[in-house]
Design a protein around this motif. Sequence first.
Motif, PDB file in Angstrom:
ATOM      1  N   THR A 165       0.831  -1.206   0.000  1.00  0.00           N
ATOM      2  CA  THR A 165       0.000   0.000   0.000  1.00  0.00           C
ATOM      3  C   THR A 165       0.866   1.256   0.000  1.00  0.00           C
ATOM      4  O   THR A 165       0.593   2.214  -0.738  1.00  0.00           O
ATOM      5  N   ARG A 166       1.912   1.248   0.817  1.00  0.00           N
ATOM      6  CA  ARG A 166       2.812   2.412   0.831  1.00  0.00           C
ATOM      7  C   ARG A 166       3.496   2.570  -0.522  1.00  0.00           C
ATOM      8  O   ARG A 166       3.650   3.687  -1.030  1.00  0.00           O
ATOM      9  N   GLY A 167       3.925   1.452  -1.111  1.00  0.00           N
ATOM     10  CA  GLY A 167       4.613   1.521  -2.402  1.00  0.00           C
ATOM     11  C   GLY A 167       3.749   2.109  -3.493  1.00  0.00           C
ATOM     12  O   GLY A 167       4.198   2.941  -4.291  1.00  0.00           O
ATOM     13  N   ILE A 168       2.480   1.703  -3.538  1.00  0.00           N
ATOM     14  CA  ILE A 168       1.556   2.221  -4.546  1.00  0.00           C
ATOM     15  C   ILE A 168       1.321   3.710  -4.321  1.00  0.00           C
ATOM     16  O   ILE A 168       1.338   4.517  -5.261  1.00  0.00           O
ATOM     17  N   PHE A 169       1.117   4.104  -3.062  1.00  0.00           N
ATOM     18  CA  PHE A 169       0.868   5.517  -2.751  1.00  0.00           C
ATOM     19  C   PHE A 169       2.058   6.383  -3.152  1.00  0.00           C
ATOM     20  O   PHE A 169       1.889   7.436  -3.785  1.00  0.00           O
ATOM     21  N   LEU A 170       3.267   5.957  -2.797  1.00  0.00           N
ATOM     22  CA  LEU A 170       4.460   6.755  -3.113  1.00  0.00           C
ATOM     23  C   LEU A 170       4.683   6.846  -4.621  1.00  0.00           C
ATOM     24  O   LEU A 170       5.065   7.891  -5.139  1.00  0.00           O
ATOM     25  N   LYS A 171       4.428   5.748  -5.310  1.00  0.00           N
ATOM     26  CA  LYS A 171       4.622   5.740  -6.767  1.00  0.00           C
ATOM     27  C   LYS A 171       3.608   6.644  -7.466  1.00  0.00           C
ATOM     28  O   LYS A 171       3.948   7.382  -8.390  1.00  0.00           O
TER      29      LYS A 171
END
Length: 474
Positions: A307-313
């Motif tokens: 979830t963090r990876g998708i948000f940051l990307k």
Amino acid sequence: MATAERINTTATMVAHMAPSRSTTPDQLARLIDVHLGDLREEQPNWMLAPSPVAGRGVFATRNIAAGELIFRERALVVGPTARKGSQLNTCVCCHRLLASKHFLCPHRCTLPVCAECADSTAHRNECEHFQRWLPKDLTAAEEAPSKEQSKGEAEGEAPKEPLGDVVNPLSLRILTAVRVFYLSKEQRALVDAMQANAERGYRQEIIKAAQCFRKFPTTDKPFMDQLFRVVGVLNTNAFEAPCRVDKHETLLRGLFPLTAIMNHECTPNASHYFENGRLAVVRAARDIPKGGEITTTYTKILWSNLTRGIFLKMTKYFVCNCDRCNDNSENGTYLSALFCREQGCKGLVIPVQTKTLQPDWRCLSCENVFPHAKMARYQDFALNTINNRINTCSVRDMIHFINELCPRFCPPSNYVLIEAKLNVIWRMTRLGAEEYTPEELAHKDRYREEILAILHKLGAGECTLKKLITEEIQ
């Protein structure tokens, strides 16, 4: 608004802004010092310097102990978030809740504003420009009554009560960007020195806002270019900060430049919180050695790796490479974990790869591997089911749902269930303990201890979330 200078044309607004240019590190440091003003310590325990993480960052000038204050910072500019579901009848200047009807500015700019703020210096420039741009909502409200209404009145029916005031969230959201044009010279230069991601969606935000007005200067290229730049700065750097006035809480959109300069880490060594929407307070979450970079997080600390990876990307345009992101168990917290779908197996399934947004998933018990598309559907089911309950259930029903129903489809470690427990803690704390039974309060305490244990495993230290759920920060 930081200046009393009258800005009565769009051309004046553009001329008032600092030209776009490259800012040297020394110039940026000076602008930050001017911005901090009396909040700047005589010998600060931080400094700005080039960062191996991303361009520039904030670094410790000496050893900083966990819990120690690093800096405080006033917002450079604030405005309404105009988020979906927020109460739009909130004064755009003092942020108090207004009446449910007749709360728009009497000067017809169509912004919600209280009687005291309507004639204030702080509201004057934005009021005049919104009037000049001619809001469509205002002109529509002033058109002749409908044929049906006129016919009814002609036949002796009582006139229908006019509709209540309507606030367009698209025009309301752009108010923060408009306020940047009214800052002082040094403040505008600081905004100009900040990073602005050139996302197409930001331009769409401006176009949609412009459609709320009949005479928005869309053909004025210098103005539109500068506005696009300002919106980019806000969307890249601004924070949503809670503000409470007379027991009414709203979220403000605030630009805190020094806080924004801190680079991201998924389990950062510093944490920040806001005092009444206008003051950022940054403290060390863990011991920070001299020369170490002071980091914050751009995501929620209890979100899963994926979830963090998708948000940051999607929002910050980078892929994090911190230790936590490279550990698919996240220090043994298993925030991403789902139940195995293999018949007879109740094991936990977690992503295998840490460098992709569509990883394979493997069961820790039976070791079967599942495609991401399949597990993503299960995660979405859990997310939607729990979020729907959060939005519709009472606290009592939420406790029953978490304790009795969630274990059937969601592991207790999954971040979505953790969010549900946080929601219960927050609502019970806000509404007061006297409304709940001893058993319900015991469930709240248990949820709190479970979340504190996860934060400890992550190495989050004295983070803001820990202080919030232990009620050290009100």
